[in-house]
Design a protein around this motif. Structure first.
Motif, PDB file in Angstrom:
ATOM      1  N   ILE A   1      19.790  30.207  47.010  1.00  0.00           N
ATOM      2  CA  ILE A   1      21.211  30.587  46.948  1.00  0.00           C
ATOM      3  C   ILE A   1      22.139  29.388  47.152  1.00  0.00           C
ATOM      4  O   ILE A   1      23.354  29.552  47.277  1.00  0.00           O
ATOM      5  CB  ILE A   1      21.545  31.692  47.974  1.00  0.00           C
TER       6      ILE A   1
ATOM      7  N   VAL B   1      22.023  29.370  56.541  1.00  0.00           N
ATOM      8  CA  VAL B   1      21.403  30.686  56.354  1.00  0.00           C
ATOM      9  C   VAL B   1      21.046  31.287  57.707  1.00  0.00           C
ATOM     10  O   VAL B   1      21.305  32.471  57.973  1.00  0.00           O
ATOM     11  CB  VAL B   1      20.142  30.579  55.466  1.00  0.00           C
TER      12      VAL B   1
ATOM     13  N   MET C   1      24.138  32.455  59.417  1.00  0.00           N
ATOM     14  CA  MET C   1      24.651  33.666  58.791  1.00  0.00           C
ATOM     15  C   MET C   1      23.920  34.905  59.313  1.00  0.00           C
ATOM     16  O   MET C   1      24.539  35.914  59.638  1.00  0.00           O
ATOM     17  CB  MET C   1      24.483  33.555  57.276  1.00  0.00           C
TER      18      MET C   1
ATOM     19  N   MET D   1      27.608  40.011  57.307  1.00  0.00           N
ATOM     20  CA  MET D   1      27.792  39.297  56.043  1.00  0.00           C
ATOM     21  C   MET D   1      28.436  40.260  55.048  1.00  0.00           C
ATOM     22  O   MET D   1      28.366  41.485  55.198  1.00  0.00           O
ATOM     23  CB  MET D   1      26.460  38.764  55.500  1.00  0.00           C
ATOM     24  N   SER D   2      29.061  39.690  54.035  1.00  0.00           N
ATOM     25  CA  SER D   2      29.736  40.512  53.036  1.00  0.00           C
ATOM     26  C   SER D   2      28.713  41.207  52.149  1.00  0.00           C
ATOM     27  O   SER D   2      27.558  40.781  52.029  1.00  0.00           O
ATOM     28  CB  SER D   2      30.658  39.647  52.176  1.00  0.00           C
TER      29      SER D   2
ATOM     30  N   THR E   1      28.793  41.262  48.984  1.00  0.00           N
ATOM     31  CA  THR E   1      28.495  40.344  47.875  1.00  0.00           C
ATOM     32  C   THR E   1      27.377  39.389  48.252  1.00  0.00           C
ATOM     33  O   THR E   1      26.446  39.144  47.469  1.00  0.00           O
ATOM     34  CB  THR E   1      29.754  39.532  47.501  1.00  0.00           C
ATOM     35  N   ARG E   2      27.456  38.843  49.473  1.00  0.00           N
ATOM     36  CA  ARG E   2      26.411  37.925  49.941  1.00  0.00           C
ATOM     37  C   ARG E   2      25.089  38.660  50.112  1.00  0.00           C
ATOM     38  O   ARG E   2      24.022  38.135  49.783  1.00  0.00           O
ATOM     39  CB  ARG E   2      26.837  37.293  51.262  1.00  0.00           C
TER      40      ARG E   2
ATOM     41  N   GLU F   1      23.546  39.073  46.770  1.00  0.00           N
ATOM     42  CA  GLU F   1      23.041  37.782  46.288  1.00  0.00           C
ATOM     43  C   GLU F   1      21.684  37.464  46.913  1.00  0.00           C
ATOM     44  O   GLU F   1      20.758  37.007  46.238  1.00  0.00           O
ATOM     45  CB  GLU F   1      24.049  36.682  46.623  1.00  0.00           C
ATOM     46  N   ILE F   2      21.554  37.722  48.228  1.00  0.00           N
ATOM     47  CA  ILE F   2      20.305  37.442  48.934  1.00  0.00           C
ATOM     48  C   ILE F   2      19.190  38.348  48.425  1.00  0.00           C
ATOM     49  O   ILE F   2      18.054  37.902  48.196  1.00  0.00           O
ATOM     50  CB  ILE F   2      20.499  37.624  50.450  1.00  0.00           C
TER      51      ILE F   2
END
Length: 262
Positions: free
Chosen positions: A29, A36, A39, A45-46, A48-49, A52-53
């Motif tokens: 990512i 990471v 986070m 976390m959002s 969106t994130r 993505e993950i």
């Protein structure tokens, strides 16, 4: 445990199952490994994130959300009856503590005078006590939270006070990664409460390391035990020397870290 924490807990489990490390995820990512970890450590976390993950790890976001909804937040302590059951059988207590340390069946049998059959029977007993969920091939899942601790007024803690404390402090505390400090201080109630908060944060950090490093090879880990005491206290021998009109009032903090060698 909040909903974001539950989602991240399930996400971590799915990443481990898929064999995806923080380092691998960071490369996929475009982030640093430390970012990471930070986070995940912030437990938020959002969406969106998160998506993505999941995409980078090959994990379905829908599965993560569905599993999170089905998760029952684990307990930080056992019930009084559960602790009494553990105390009734020394080998059952040993296996319970080993499981809390994420030991495998093979590690327990190799280390202690216990047959494989005995260890499995004790794991079955722990499953019935709702301490672990026994899975195929003698694998298990803990049914307590990473912040687990024994009941402050329970039989296990009482046993530790009477029989374990002296053994613990018999060490020299001069090994690698060990230390022993006794720091007296005179504090206001407000400052004392702030110290308590920082101790709780330290315990949470220890629990995080314990969880994240559970899959490291056994030869890269050792058993460490953190004992923290903080209270308004004066050594009884000093109290005996006080003038009648002088009331005990010093507060002190004692911070100990020592190993539990296998």
């Amino acid at each position: 445990m909040s909903s974001p924490e539950l989602i991240l807990q399930v996400l971590r489990s799915e990443l481990r199952a898929a064999g995806v490390t923080y380092k691998m995820l960071a490369e996929r990512i475009g982030m640093s490994e430390s970012s990471v970890k930070r986070m995940f450590g912030q437990k938020d976390m959002s969406l969106t994130r998160l998506a993505e993950i999941c995409k980078a790890a090959g994990v379905a976001l829908e599965d993560i959300l569905r599993q999170s909804a089905d998760v029952t937040p684990p307990n930080d302590t056992l019930t009084l009856e559960q602790e009494k059951s553990l105390m009734a059988d020394p080998k059952l207590l040993l296996v319970a503590i080993s499981c809390l340390g994420h030991w495998t069946l093979e590690q327990i049998v190799e280390t202690y005078q216990m047959t494989e059959a005995e260890c499995i029977l004790n794991m079955i007993a722990l499953d019935k006590l709702d301490v672990i969920e026994l899975r195929p091939n003698n694998k298990y899942r803990l049914k307590v939270s990473p912040a687990f601790h024994w009941r402050s007024d329970g039989p296990v803690q009482q046993y530790f006070r009477e029989h374990v404390v002296a053994d613990y402090f018999d060490g020299r505390f001069d090994g690698k990664g060990e230390m022993l400090l006794c720091v007296p201080a005179r504090l206001s109630d407000r400052s004392a409460q702030e110290i308590v908060l920082k101790i709780q944060q330290l315990v949470a950090e220890l629990a995080r390391f314990h969880q994240e490093e559970r899959r490291l090879p056994p030869e890269q880990k050792d058993g460490f035990t953190l004992v923290v005491g903080f209270r308004s206290w004066e050594f009884s021998a000093f109290t005996a020397l006080r003038r009648p009109q002088a009331k005990p009032e010093p507060a002190s903090i004692t911070h100990h870290i020592g190993p539990r060698k296998r």
